[in-house]
Design an enzyme around this catalytic site. Structure first.
Site, PDB file in Angstrom:
ATOM      1  CG  ASP A   1      38.748  49.345  43.680  1.00 25.68           C
ATOM      2  OD1 ASP A   1      39.363  48.387  44.190  1.00 25.68           O
ATOM      3  OD2 ASP A   1      38.833  49.660  42.478  1.00 25.68           O
TER       4      ASP A   1
ATOM      5  CG  ASP B   1      35.277  41.465  42.504  1.00 22.81           C
ATOM      6  OD1 ASP B   1      36.412  41.427  42.987  1.00 22.81           O
ATOM      7  OD2 ASP B   1      35.039  41.860  41.346  1.00 22.81           O
TER       8      ASP B   1
ATOM      9  CD  GLU C   1      40.928  44.314  40.448  1.00 19.81           C
ATOM     10  OE1 GLU C   1      41.234  43.400  39.683  1.00 19.81           O
ATOM     11  OE2 GLU C   1      39.736  44.674  40.619  1.00 19.81           O
TER      12      GLU C   1
END
Length: 375
Positions: free
Chosen positions: A68, A99, A133
């Site tokens: 995610d 990320d 997350e």
């Protein structure tokens, strides 16, 4: 185009804004299944999780990460659409590039290369991947860890692919994280007319001395592994929407990032003592995001340091600074946990990016970690 870059672009095309996975885990599972991994999909609520394992023996080396990403904000602010990866001046731009879909791609290609060279490797390799997350982190890694613990399936070493690097790839490895504790405070007053303050009690005015005390308090001095504990106001809300009304209450959300010098109980006791000293009428609730954890010198730290030195030519710094990660759910099981990934300069920003050359180097670093621990 390298295999790592090609896979990264495939993952980045998928708009997996938290808690969506958008098929990323299926792409990863297909690659892992092809090299002998047993695949287990674990869905909790709206969250997709993947547990994949190759081997039955211990020790277990686990790559951990998330598919995610945070929301993009207005697309018109981006130089190119955030889910159409584009390379400019050697940098791959897309939401999640740093990320952490670049890390996920490097994990997969590193594992493929390692298994190809060492099909009878020692121990087991595992992947723990979640799509929760960047959000509440309730139905993601924490639930998978609970599942593993219930069946007594242990992780020995865990490498989380969070973007740990500062100025160049691998210059910083996170070998721990501070704890994160949230406080939700309601200060109660008496609503009234601003022209008649003697008939009211302004909750912010009454809270101000306690707020100053909280901000000025030295909570600890840190230690050789952790910086000092910090206190920050996250949000404050009050007012009735009119410009002539003294509010009846004030809602304050604050956060502690705390070291191993403190516990949640100690923090709560000290905060409440300061609030009580001011004579406030208040309600206070706490939420723990995670306790601090630390992985000291040992096999995982040494393998990561050596891998970075061999690939990049310099020795990384060990650090516990920064925010939290899903490592906080894995470390309490007894696993050694490190975070090692790309540069974090552009994470959560418009035009997030990662150097294409770094993706290939990161895959090489991950492969060398595998070689040293399971080769």
């Amino acid at each position: 185009m390298s295999d790592t870059l090609e896979l990264a672009r495939e993952l980045l095309h998928r708009p997996s804004v938290t808690p969506e996975d958008a098929g990323c885990q299926e792409v990863m599972a297909d690659r892992l299944r092809a090299i002998g991994f047993e695949i287990e999909s674990l869905r909790f609520g709206e969250v997709e999780n993947l547990w994949a394992r190759r081997g039955k023996q211990e020790p277990v080396f686990c790559f951990a990460g998330h598919t995610d990403v945070v929301p993009t904000g207005p697309w018109e602010n981006w130089a190119s659409p955030p889910f159409q990866p584009e390379t400019r001046n050697g940098l791959l731009h897309a939401r999640g590039a740093a990320d952490m879909k670049g890390s996920l791609a490097a994990m997969i290609t590193a594992t493929e290369a390692f298994v190809r060279d060492r099909p009878e490797h020692h121990g087991s390799i595992a992947f723990l991947i979640t799509s929760d997350e960047e959000g509440p982190a309730v139905d993601g890694t924490a639930r998978v860890v609970d599942t593993l613990e219930a069946r007594e399936e242990k992780i020995t070493w865990c490498l989380v692919g969070e973007p740990s690097s500062h100025e160049r790839l691998g210059d910083v490895i996170k070998n721990g994280r501070r704890g994160s504790l949230h406080g939700y405070l309601t200060v109660l007053g008496i609503q009234g007319h601003v022209a008649y303050p003697h008939l009211a009690r302004n909750p912010l005015h009454e809270f101000a001395p306690a707020l100053a005390a909280l901000c000025n308090e030295e909570w600890d001095q840190g230690n050789e592994f952790f910086p000092p504990t910090s206190f920050q106001i996250v949000n404050m809300k009050m007012g009735e929407g009119a410009d002539n009304v003294i509010p009846g209450d004030c809602h304050v959300h604050f956060n502690f990032r705390f070291s191993t010098e403190l516990s949640t109980d100690i923090i709560a006791e000290r905060v409440e003592r300061l609030l009580d000293k001011s004579g406030l009428d208040y309600r206070l609730e706490w939420r723990l995001s995670g306790d601090p954890f630390l992985t000291p010198a040992g096999a995982l730290v040494e393998a990561a340091e050596q891998a970075v030195a061999e690939v990049m030519g310099y020795t990384p710094e060990l650090s516990t600074s920064g925010g939290t990660s899903d490592g906080r759910f894995i470390a309490p099981t007894g696993a050694q946990v490190l975070e090692l990934g790309p540069l974090n300069k552009t994470i959560h920003q418009v035009d997030e990016c990662v150097a294409e050359a770094d993706l290939s180097s990161l895959s090489d670093i991950y492969r060398r970690v595998l070689e040293q621990l399971l080769g």
